[in-house]
Design an enzyme around this catalytic site. Sequence first.
Site, PDB file in Angstrom:
ATOM      1  N   GLU A 174      85.412  81.167   8.368  1.00  0.00           N
ATOM      2  CA  GLU A 174      86.768  80.721   7.982  1.00  0.00           C
ATOM      3  C   GLU A 174      86.926  80.594   6.463  1.00  0.00           C
ATOM      4  O   GLU A 174      87.397  79.559   5.961  1.00  0.00           O
ATOM      5  CB  GLU A 174      87.105  79.400   8.682  1.00  0.00           C
ATOM      6  CG  GLU A 174      87.216  79.534  10.181  1.00  0.00           C
ATOM      7  CD  GLU A 174      87.843  78.339  10.896  1.00  0.00           C
ATOM      8  OE1 GLU A 174      87.982  77.262  10.300  1.00  0.00           O
ATOM      9  OE2 GLU A 174      88.218  78.501  12.085  1.00  0.00           O
ATOM     10  N   GLU A 293      85.810  82.024  17.879  1.00  0.00           N
ATOM     11  CA  GLU A 293      86.169  80.635  18.200  1.00  0.00           C
ATOM     12  C   GLU A 293      87.469  80.672  18.992  1.00  0.00           C
ATOM     13  O   GLU A 293      88.492  81.129  18.470  1.00  0.00           O
ATOM     14  CB  GLU A 293      86.361  79.785  16.938  1.00  0.00           C
ATOM     15  CG  GLU A 293      85.062  79.449  16.229  1.00  0.00           C
ATOM     16  CD  GLU A 293      85.236  78.457  15.087  1.00  0.00           C
ATOM     17  OE1 GLU A 293      86.105  77.571  15.184  1.00  0.00           O
ATOM     18  OE2 GLU A 293      84.497  78.593  14.094  1.00  0.00           O
TER      19      GLU A 293
HETATM   20  O1  AHR Z   1      84.904  74.523  16.247  1.00  0.00           O
HETATM   21  C1  AHR Z   1      85.270  73.484  15.376  1.00  0.00           C
HETATM   22  C2  AHR Z   1      85.636  73.983  13.999  1.00  0.00           C
HETATM   23  O2  AHR Z   1      86.807  74.748  14.079  1.00  0.00           O
HETATM   24  C3  AHR Z   1      84.669  74.911  13.316  1.00  0.00           C
HETATM   25  O3  AHR Z   1      83.660  74.240  12.629  1.00  0.00           O
HETATM   26  C4  AHR Z   1      85.528  75.666  12.357  1.00  0.00           C
HETATM   27  O4  AHR Z   1      85.043  76.953  12.090  1.00  0.00           O
HETATM   28  C5  AHR Z   1      86.899  75.673  13.016  1.00  0.00           C
HETATM   29  O5  AHR Z   1      87.881  75.266  12.134  1.00  0.00           O
END
Ligand code: AHR
Length: 505
Positions: A174, A293
């Site tokens: 990110e 994610e």
């Molecule tokens: O999964 C939780 C968080 O969400 C992670 O650390 C990050 O990459 C995202 O913003």
Amino acid sequence: HPARFALDPAFTVAPVDPRLFGSFVEHLGRCVYTGIYEPGHPAADGDGLRTDVLDLIRELGVTAIRYPGGNFVSGYRWEDGVGPADERPHRLDPAWRTTESNAFGLAEFMGFLGKLGPQAEPMMALNLGTRGVTEALELQEYANHPAGTRLSDRRIAHGDPEPFGIRLWCLGNEMDGPWQIGHKDAEDYGKLAAATARAMRMVDPDVQLVACGSSGRSMPTFGAWESTVLQHTYELVDYVSMHAYYEEVDGDRDSFLASAADMESFIGSVVATCDAAGARLKSDKRINISFDEWNVWYMQRSQQEARDNPLDWPHAPRLLEDNYSVTDAVVLGSLLITLLRHADRVTVACLAQLVNVIAPIMTEPGGPAWRQTTFFPFAQASAYGRGRVLRVEPESPVHATARHGEVPLLHATAVRDDETGAVTVFAVNRDQHHPLPLEVALHGAAADLAGVVEHSVLTDPDPDATNTLAAPERVVPRPLAGTQITGGVLRTTLPPLSWNVIRLT
Ligand code: AHR
């Protein structure tokens, strides 16, 4: 009138990459400590891994596991987590305002994967926040070089004579997010990702690399970020990442149940952006998506908790421990359907996360482990969603939602096992109040399907029902009677607000 679609194995989307059923272990809250790793727990093995949790992870059927972050990785030094346990430093983790003991690190993670079995594979995230090319090369050498160099010999001295053989690497996490430690603009990140990728490929041309896409569709730089990053990295990486989390806002459940509509168009936009970058470069290469994610996450609640209770650097506190309802599980099932429907371009995906932190598996320190509601759709999709995705084009009644406009009440896909010809239909009824009759016409080789092995349904008179420490099996999938094939047509009725798995042979 009923929802309908036809199944014909001659019309397919793509084979399902096993990596679609990946997950994510971050050094965050209690995912690692008192989640997968808890020396002294009655169920812990000699390495401190909780065997009750290992059993549940195997049952969940996860494949690639992304590690060690997340936001955590952007301040992490991998060297802190290797070598003799009593020499490992405690460090501040600025991302989550906690203290990291480093008792668990790379070797422990690889040992954990080994115990899960051959389907488990590491997906290693590199720190491109506070670090860069040198440290990435050093980690690659420590992890993957057989022997005879300073770092590979250090791994051997630490007790791991065989290289770890890590193939899949994330070039940071990110990096477009202002909250990210060492956040960069697209130009700077694109150049760093390209330099890191080039160097890693000089060591091993076969590494598989994920460049950071946007951390969400609502980021102001979404789209432009991907274009710029790909301008620098197109020929050097294999994937662009996507991240998306969904939650119910202001009690608008119909919109929440239609979250997959957002995920569908998000995927479409990123695929188009990747292909446009390739076209500009006159490249024949295709970049795929690593949706590394995704989940339901009550993020507004987490943000409020963080404001109310700024952490004073505790070790492994309870963070992001969402307790998922039946409704959340139905939405998660619908997100899985979306990933499968895009199996031609989404070839890695990680449910974020695996244990305790926005997770399908929960644990109590010193106590039991149990399955959240969201465990079930994932486990069923991983068990039966292997093979080839069939092209499913439903005709369905629709309803209006505030966030996503008009959406079909039926969301569905089907996967065919190449070897046995068995087909599994995955279907969600988004209607909160009414059952949805469904007819599936079986064409071509699907006409040979004669029987319904099982129709499993996850639904409940209380759509807010959850599994908890006190009642860990309050919500489970149950068989549904009455689903039949007659005259080449499968007929059933999907209960209101339900996740359905219909297995045909
Ligand atoms: O999964 C939780 C968080 O969400 C992670 O650390 C990050 O990459 C995202 O913003």
